[in-house]
Design a protein around this motif. Structure first.
Motif, PDB file in Angstrom:
ATOM      1  N   GLY A  72       0.815  -1.219   0.000  1.00  0.00           N
ATOM      2  CA  GLY A  72       0.000   0.000   0.000  1.00  0.00           C
ATOM      3  C   GLY A  72       0.844   1.262   0.000  1.00  0.00           C
ATOM      4  O   GLY A  72       0.519   2.234  -0.704  1.00  0.00           O
ATOM      5  N   SER A  73       1.921   1.273   0.762  1.00  0.00           N
ATOM      6  CA  SER A  73       2.737   2.491   0.849  1.00  0.00           C
ATOM      7  C   SER A  73       3.346   2.831  -0.506  1.00  0.00           C
ATOM      8  O   SER A  73       3.307   3.987  -0.948  1.00  0.00           O
ATOM      9  CB  SER A  73       3.858   2.321   1.878  1.00  0.00           C
ATOM     10  N   ASN A  76       0.636   4.152  -2.936  1.00  0.00           N
ATOM     11  CA  ASN A  76       0.271   5.553  -2.681  1.00  0.00           C
ATOM     12  C   ASN A  76       1.394   6.503  -3.102  1.00  0.00           C
ATOM     13  O   ASN A  76       1.145   7.562  -3.686  1.00  0.00           O
ATOM     14  CB  ASN A  76      -0.030   5.765  -1.192  1.00  0.00           C
ATOM     15  N   HIS A 101      -3.913   7.799   5.529  1.00  0.00           N
ATOM     16  CA  HIS A 101      -2.808   7.050   6.121  1.00  0.00           C
ATOM     17  C   HIS A 101      -1.521   7.846   5.903  1.00  0.00           C
ATOM     18  O   HIS A 101      -1.399   8.573   4.906  1.00  0.00           O
ATOM     19  CB  HIS A 101      -2.721   5.684   5.416  1.00  0.00           C
ATOM     20  N   ASN A 152      -8.563   3.241   7.892  1.00  0.00           N
ATOM     21  CA  ASN A 152      -7.995   2.102   8.604  1.00  0.00           C
ATOM     22  C   ASN A 152      -8.337   2.098  10.095  1.00  0.00           C
ATOM     23  O   ASN A 152      -8.467   1.046  10.698  1.00  0.00           O
ATOM     24  CB  ASN A 152      -6.474   2.055   8.425  1.00  0.00           C
ATOM     25  N   ASP A 177      -6.939   5.434  -1.962  1.00  0.00           N
ATOM     26  CA  ASP A 177      -6.197   4.419  -1.222  1.00  0.00           C
ATOM     27  C   ASP A 177      -7.243   3.410  -0.732  1.00  0.00           C
ATOM     28  O   ASP A 177      -7.999   3.688   0.199  1.00  0.00           O
ATOM     29  CB  ASP A 177      -5.476   5.096  -0.053  1.00  0.00           C
ATOM     30  N   ALA A 179      -6.560   0.363   0.395  1.00  0.00           N
ATOM     31  CA  ALA A 179      -5.878  -0.711   1.141  1.00  0.00           C
ATOM     32  C   ALA A 179      -6.825  -1.408   2.112  1.00  0.00           C
ATOM     33  O   ALA A 179      -6.728  -2.614   2.323  1.00  0.00           O
ATOM     34  CB  ALA A 179      -4.674  -0.146   1.896  1.00  0.00           C
ATOM     35  N   ALA A 200      -3.292  -3.214  -0.841  1.00  0.00           N
ATOM     36  CA  ALA A 200      -2.209  -3.811  -0.040  1.00  0.00           C
ATOM     37  C   ALA A 200      -2.551  -5.269   0.222  1.00  0.00           C
ATOM     38  O   ALA A 200      -3.575  -5.569   0.837  1.00  0.00           O
ATOM     39  CB  ALA A 200      -2.067  -3.059   1.283  1.00  0.00           C
ATOM     40  N   CYS A 323      -0.199   1.240  12.838  1.00  0.00           N
ATOM     41  CA  CYS A 323       1.137   1.677  12.425  1.00  0.00           C
ATOM     42  C   CYS A 323       1.815   2.522  13.504  1.00  0.00           C
ATOM     43  O   CYS A 323       3.009   2.738  13.446  1.00  0.00           O
ATOM     44  CB  CYS A 323       1.062   2.454  11.119  1.00  0.00           C
TER      45      CYS A 323
END
Ligand SMILES: Cc1ncc(COP(=O)(O)O)c(C=O)c1O
Length: 373
Positions: A72-73, A76, A101, A152, A177, A179, A200, A323
């Motif tokens: 996912g990171s 993005n 995020h 999230n 996003d 994810a 993700a 996270c």
């Protein structure tokens, strides 16, 4: 030892049996490079392309519009930086939201150092963005609107189709996003109307370290990694065959779990019981209905989430975003929603998954009862 209970599926999921089985031959037999046109490379190439088709089926797009990433990171980062680098001649303005995020907000801050202007839109108390705020924020310099599909931490689902329509009226690209939403709710790119969509793998029962970026045909975007012509020139580097096949298999399985009523029923029953047990000491974060059906983020007013979870170590759940687990400050998401500090400090996110049972949730309620909150 007391049974361990996992209620942190928004942080990561176990690997689906089908994904594990799909990987097996690629750990031993099929070691060839997918770019090699010989007997060893061809099965690897075929497997990557089959996986791409499986991901595309879940997103309802053409396989050529799917680029495999490390998660996912990266997806993005690619969306924001790739659009900025490809369009900076025409514009430099990106619109996003306060509840994204860090994998979106941090690339935004990085691009500001390179001259981008980033508008961060507020959200209401349920964590929803007002599409009219999006419309008002657009200027002649806007090149990208990036709004997450589902949050999230609290699970709130954004009105992406409406936002994408506003973006396109103004000739601006729209990224989401997704994810947290892929595999949980429908994420068909044409229904959403987006140009770019991040997913993700480890949020949908594939391993960690794999993801994808949907790039609508014709979208002008700079490659994220420059090198050889892998992924049709959009991301250099020999494909991670092993993880790509796992993601493909996981996507195929996920199609059967979209809007899974059994997970929603468990989540709602859990919440009913918590309210019955704790009355006004508990309150809900996130939208009451426009919310992921596996997510329950609640405040234990006057307590801290970390203290509560610390006293029931067999329960894996999260305070704020996974996270930043361990942090006792109000999460930026809850702060943006205007959750009062005394309430939000006691926030715990319980996120349910395919293996969650009522017995486990009942056990959590008993544990919480024993803590005399
Ligand atoms: C909404 C959202 N976007 C992006 C990410 C980052 O994904 P990855 O861990 O695969 O880099 C996460 C993971 O927590 C997430 O929840």
């Amino acid at each position: 030892m007391t049974k361990q209970i996992y209620l942190d599926y928004n942080a990561s999921t176990p690997i689906a049996h089908e994904a594990l089985e799909a990987m097996r031959p690629f750990l031993t037999q099929h070691y060839g490079n997918p770019s090699s046109p010989h007997w060893a490379g061809i099965p690897a190439k075929d497997a990557v392309e089959r996986a791409r088709t499986q991901v595309a089926a879940l997103l309802d797009c053409d396989p050529t519009e799917v680029v495999f990433t490390s998660g996912g990171s990266e997806s993005n980062n690619h969306a924001l930086k790739g659009v900025f680098f490809a369009h900076r001649e025409h514009g430099d303005h990106i619109i996003t939201t306060a509840v994204e995020h860090p994998a979106t907000l941090a690339p935004g801050r990085f691009l500001e150092r390179l001259g981008a202007k980033v508008t961060i839109l507020p959200v209401d108390r349920f964590g929803r963005v007002d599409p009219d705020d999006v419309r008002r924020a657009i200027s002649s310099r806007t090149i990208l609107i990036s709004v997450m599909h589902a949050n999230n931490e609290v699970g709130t689902i954004q009105p992406i189709a409406e936002i994408a329509a506003i973006a396109h009226e103004a000739g601006v690209l729209c990224h989401t996003d997704a994810a947290q939403s892929v595999g949980k709710i429908p994420t068909r790119v044409d229904t959403l109307g987006v140009d770019l969509l991040s997913l993700a793998g480890h949020k949908l029962y594939a391993p960690k370290g794999i993801g994808a970026l949907y790039i609508r045909k014709g979208t002008c975007i700079e490659p994220f990694i420059h090198g050889a012509g892998h992924e049709s020139g959009r991301r250099a580097g020999t494909e991670n065959v092993l993880l790509a096949v796992a993601l493909g298999a996981a996507c195929e399985v996920a199609a059967g779990w979209i809007d899974a009523p059994q997970i929603k029923d468990l989540r709602d029953r859990f919440w009913d019981q918590l309210q019955e047990t704790f009355g006004p000491k508990v309150s809900l974060n996130g939208h009451p209905t426009q919310r992921l059906s596996n997510t329950l983020n609640i405040n234990f007013t006057g307590r801290t989430g970390a203290e509560i979870l610390g006293r029931m170590p067999q329960v894996a759940a999260s305070t704020g975003s996974a996270c930043h687990a361990g942090s006792v400050t109000l999460s930026p998401v809850l702060a943006a929603m205007g959750v009062p500090v005394r309430e939000g400090m006691g926030a715990i996110r319980f996120s349910l998954g395919r293996a969650t049972t009522w017995k486990e949730l009942d056990e959590v309620i008993s544990c919480l009862r024993h803590l005399s909150l």
